[in-house]
Design a protein around this motif. Structure first.
Motif, PDB file in Angstrom:
ATOM      1  N   CYS A  41       0.825  -1.213   0.000  1.00 51.83           N
ATOM      2  CA  CYS A  41       0.000   0.000   0.000  1.00 51.83           C
ATOM      3  C   CYS A  41       0.857   1.259   0.000  1.00 51.83           C
ATOM      4  CB  CYS A  41      -0.921  -0.002   1.224  1.00 51.83           C
ATOM      5  SG  CYS A  41      -2.312  -1.138   1.110  1.00 51.83           S
ATOM      6  N   LEU A  42       1.930   1.235   0.758  1.00 51.46           N
ATOM      7  CA  LEU A  42       2.823   2.397   0.802  1.00 51.46           C
ATOM      8  C   LEU A  42       3.499   2.619  -0.547  1.00 51.46           C
ATOM      9  CD1 LEU A  42       4.449   1.896   4.327  1.00 51.46           C
ATOM     10  CD2 LEU A  42       2.744   3.603   3.675  1.00 51.46           C
ATOM     11  N   ARG A  43       3.806   1.555  -1.252  1.00 54.68           N
ATOM     12  CA  ARG A  43       4.435   1.678  -2.564  1.00 54.68           C
ATOM     13  C   ARG A  43       3.452   2.164  -3.624  1.00 54.68           C
ATOM     14  NH1 ARG A  43       7.926  -3.932  -2.202  1.00 54.68           N
ATOM     15  NH2 ARG A  43       9.793  -3.029  -1.249  1.00 54.68           N
ATOM     16  N   GLU A  44       2.204   1.734  -3.525  1.00 55.17           N
ATOM     17  CA  GLU A  44       1.239   2.027  -4.574  1.00 55.17           C
ATOM     18  C   GLU A  44       0.466   3.318  -4.344  1.00 55.17           C
ATOM     19  OE1 GLU A  44      -1.262  -1.349  -5.219  1.00 55.17           O
ATOM     20  OE2 GLU A  44       0.405  -2.689  -5.698  1.00 55.17           O
ATOM     21  N   ALA A  45       0.539   3.879  -3.161  1.00 55.64           N
ATOM     22  CA  ALA A  45      -0.173   5.125  -2.884  1.00 55.64           C
ATOM     23  C   ALA A  45       0.432   6.267  -3.700  1.00 55.64           C
ATOM     24  CB  ALA A  45      -0.096   5.444  -1.397  1.00 55.64           C
ATOM     25  N   ASP A  46      -0.391   7.272  -3.973  1.00 50.88           N
ATOM     26  CA  ASP A  46       0.104   8.468  -4.670  1.00 50.88           C
ATOM     27  C   ASP A  46       0.899   9.365  -3.724  1.00 50.88           C
ATOM     28  OD1 ASP A  46      -1.265   7.841  -7.136  1.00 50.88           O
ATOM     29  OD2 ASP A  46      -3.118   8.438  -6.118  1.00 50.88           O
ATOM     30  N   LEU A  47       0.524   9.324  -2.451  1.00 53.89           N
ATOM     31  CA  LEU A  47       1.149  10.209  -1.463  1.00 53.89           C
ATOM     32  C   LEU A  47       1.083   9.557  -0.092  1.00 53.89           C
ATOM     33  CD1 LEU A  47       2.286  13.077  -0.711  1.00 53.89           C
ATOM     34  CD2 LEU A  47      -0.103  13.758  -0.336  1.00 53.89           C
ATOM     35  N   ILE A  48       2.163   9.691   0.687  1.00 53.43           N
ATOM     36  CA  ILE A  48       2.174   9.210   2.066  1.00 53.43           C
ATOM     37  C   ILE A  48       2.143  10.410   3.004  1.00 53.43           C
ATOM     38  CG2 ILE A  48       3.515   8.026   3.850  1.00 53.43           C
ATOM     39  CD1 ILE A  48       4.701   6.262   1.653  1.00 53.43           C
ATOM     40  N   LEU A  49       1.160  10.446   3.877  1.00 51.92           N
ATOM     41  CA  LEU A  49       1.089  11.469   4.916  1.00 51.92           C
ATOM     42  C   LEU A  49       1.795  10.920   6.140  1.00 51.92           C
ATOM     43  CD1 LEU A  49      -2.671  12.480   4.554  1.00 51.92           C
ATOM     44  CD2 LEU A  49      -0.676  13.498   3.421  1.00 51.92           C
ATOM     45  N   ALA A  50       2.841  11.600   6.598  1.00 48.94           N
ATOM     46  CA  ALA A  50       3.668  11.087   7.683  1.00 48.94           C
ATOM     47  C   ALA A  50       3.726  12.091   8.830  1.00 48.94           C
ATOM     48  CB  ALA A  50       5.078  10.788   7.189  1.00 48.94           C
ATOM     49  N   GLU A  51       3.620  11.580  10.049  1.00 48.05           N
ATOM     50  CA  GLU A  51       3.686  12.443  11.231  1.00 48.05           C
ATOM     51  C   GLU A  51       5.050  13.126  11.313  1.00 48.05           C
ATOM     52  OE1 GLU A  51       2.732  12.151  16.037  1.00 48.05           O
ATOM     53  OE2 GLU A  51       2.991  10.333  14.852  1.00 48.05           O
ATOM     54  N   ASP A  52       6.105  12.389  11.062  1.00 49.07           N
ATOM     55  CA  ASP A  52       7.462  12.929  11.036  1.00 49.07           C
ATOM     56  C   ASP A  52       8.175  12.293   9.848  1.00 49.07           C
ATOM     57  OD1 ASP A  52      10.205  13.484  11.370  1.00 49.07           O
ATOM     58  OD2 ASP A  52      10.004  13.608  13.541  1.00 49.07           O
ATOM     59  N   THR A  53       8.394  13.062   8.801  1.00 46.53           N
ATOM     60  CA  THR A  53       8.963  12.506   7.579  1.00 46.53           C
ATOM     61  C   THR A  53      10.382  11.974   7.791  1.00 46.53           C
ATOM     62  OG1 THR A  53       9.687  14.733   6.911  1.00 46.53           O
ATOM     63  CG2 THR A  53       7.559  13.955   6.075  1.00 46.53           C
ATOM     64  N   ARG A  54      11.103  12.531   8.761  1.00 46.06           N
ATOM     65  CA  ARG A  54      12.464  12.042   9.023  1.00 46.06           C
ATOM     66  C   ARG A  54      12.422  10.637   9.615  1.00 46.06           C
ATOM     67  NH1 ARG A  54      14.170  16.938  12.719  1.00 46.06           N
ATOM     68  NH2 ARG A  54      12.061  16.393  13.418  1.00 46.06           N
ATOM     69  N   LYS A  55      11.544  10.421  10.598  1.00 48.49           N
ATOM     70  CA  LYS A  55      11.432   9.094  11.201  1.00 48.49           C
ATOM     71  C   LYS A  55      10.863   8.096  10.206  1.00 48.49           C
ATOM     72  CE  LYS A  55      10.945  10.604  16.006  1.00 48.49           C
ATOM     73  NZ  LYS A  55      10.085  10.599  17.220  1.00 48.49           N
ATOM     74  N   SER A  56       9.827   8.498   9.495  1.00 44.61           N
ATOM     75  CA  SER A  56       9.220   7.585   8.517  1.00 44.61           C
ATOM     76  C   SER A  56      10.171   7.287   7.374  1.00 44.61           C
ATOM     77  CB  SER A  56       7.919   8.182   7.978  1.00 44.61           C
ATOM     78  OG  SER A  56       6.964   8.311   9.014  1.00 44.61           O
ATOM     79  N   GLY A  57      11.061   8.238   7.084  1.00 45.72           N
ATOM     80  CA  GLY A  57      12.027   8.026   6.014  1.00 45.72           C
ATOM     81  C   GLY A  57      12.928   6.832   6.260  1.00 45.72           C
ATOM     82  N   VAL A  58      13.225   6.551   7.527  1.00 47.63           N
ATOM     83  CA  VAL A  58      14.048   5.393   7.877  1.00 47.63           C
ATOM     84  C   VAL A  58      13.337   4.106   7.471  1.00 47.63           C
ATOM     85  CG1 VAL A  58      15.121   4.115   9.778  1.00 47.63           C
ATOM     86  CG2 VAL A  58      15.164   6.620   9.766  1.00 47.63           C
TER      87      VAL A  58
END
Length: 242
Positions: A41-58
């Protein structure tokens, strides 16, 4: 003609020209605690809404997910949710993630979910990690019935809320931060009684995962002068009656 076996028909993730909001649970510590479906789902979504993009980036880098991210947290959700809702209505599919666990459980998400439902935008929530479930299951306290309180109010209404919970007959589950842990245990002991059984679960699924069990008084004394780090779940036995 042979019979068609409907059991092998998998649902299509996205509908053509139809946006949707997908709530995607992410690991609370161990990066292996994520489902194949969540990764897809994360790969196929058009956009990911993330609480903290730095943490989610890991996490995204670990699984080679290159979907574009945008910050969505408690400080900006009221400002941008109408813009996001318009994109969803127009056909954008978004995956919502938080720093850890399931979005909307003591984390941002409710506001956008409610708006999507009101506007007829499909909302989908994947099953997955949430901190209080492993804490409860491994606590040793009754788990057939429980009350999830989340974070207590920091100031206004805090004591009133604690008093309101004192006579609940089932296990109480709280989230707490390290710097407020000792104070919370002391307050609970004063209202619930020093001898009420409790458990402090910390750093769940991580290398230094710990469960400390005892009375509220003994736990309050232990953490009064002890520095702790990490995510914390406090579980308290229910009132058993006199």
């Amino acid at each position: 003609m042979g019979c068609f076996n409907w059991l092998f028909v998998l649902p299509t993730l996205f509908t053509v020209d139809s946006g949707r909001l997908i709530l995607v649970p992410t690991p609370i510590g161990n990066l292996e605690d994520i489902t194949h479906r969540a990764i897809r789902c994360l790969r196929e979504a058009d956009l990911i809404l993330a609480e903290d993009t730095r943490k989610s980036g890991v996490l995204l880098k670990h699984y080679s997910i290159e979907t574009r991210m945008r910050s969505y947290h408690q400080h900006n959700e009221h400002k941008i949710f109408q813009e996001l809702l318009a994109l969803l209505i127009s056909g954008t599919t978004m995956a919502l993630i938080t720093d850890a666990g399931t979005p909307g459980i003591s984390d941002p998400g409710f506001l956008l979910v409610r708006a999507c439902i009101e506007q007829g935008v499909t909302v989908e929530c994947l099953p997955g990690a949430v901190a209080f479930i492993p804490a409860l299951a491994a606590s040793g306290l009754p788990s057939d019935r429980f009350h999830f309180e989340g974070f207590l109010p920091h100031k206004k209404g805090r004591q009133m809320r604690i008093k309101a919970l004192a006579n609940y007959p089932f296990t109480l589950v709280f989230y707490e931060s390290p710097h407020r842990l000792a104070k919370t245990l002391q307050q609970l002991a004063r209202v619930f009684g020093n001898d009420r059984k409790a458990v402090v679960a910390r750093e769940l699924t991580k290398v230094h995962e710990t469960f400390v069990r005892g009375s509220l008084q003994s736990l309050a004394e232990k953490y009064e002068n002890e520095t702790v780090k990490g995510e914390i779940v406090v579980l308290v036995d229910g009132e058993k009656g006199k």
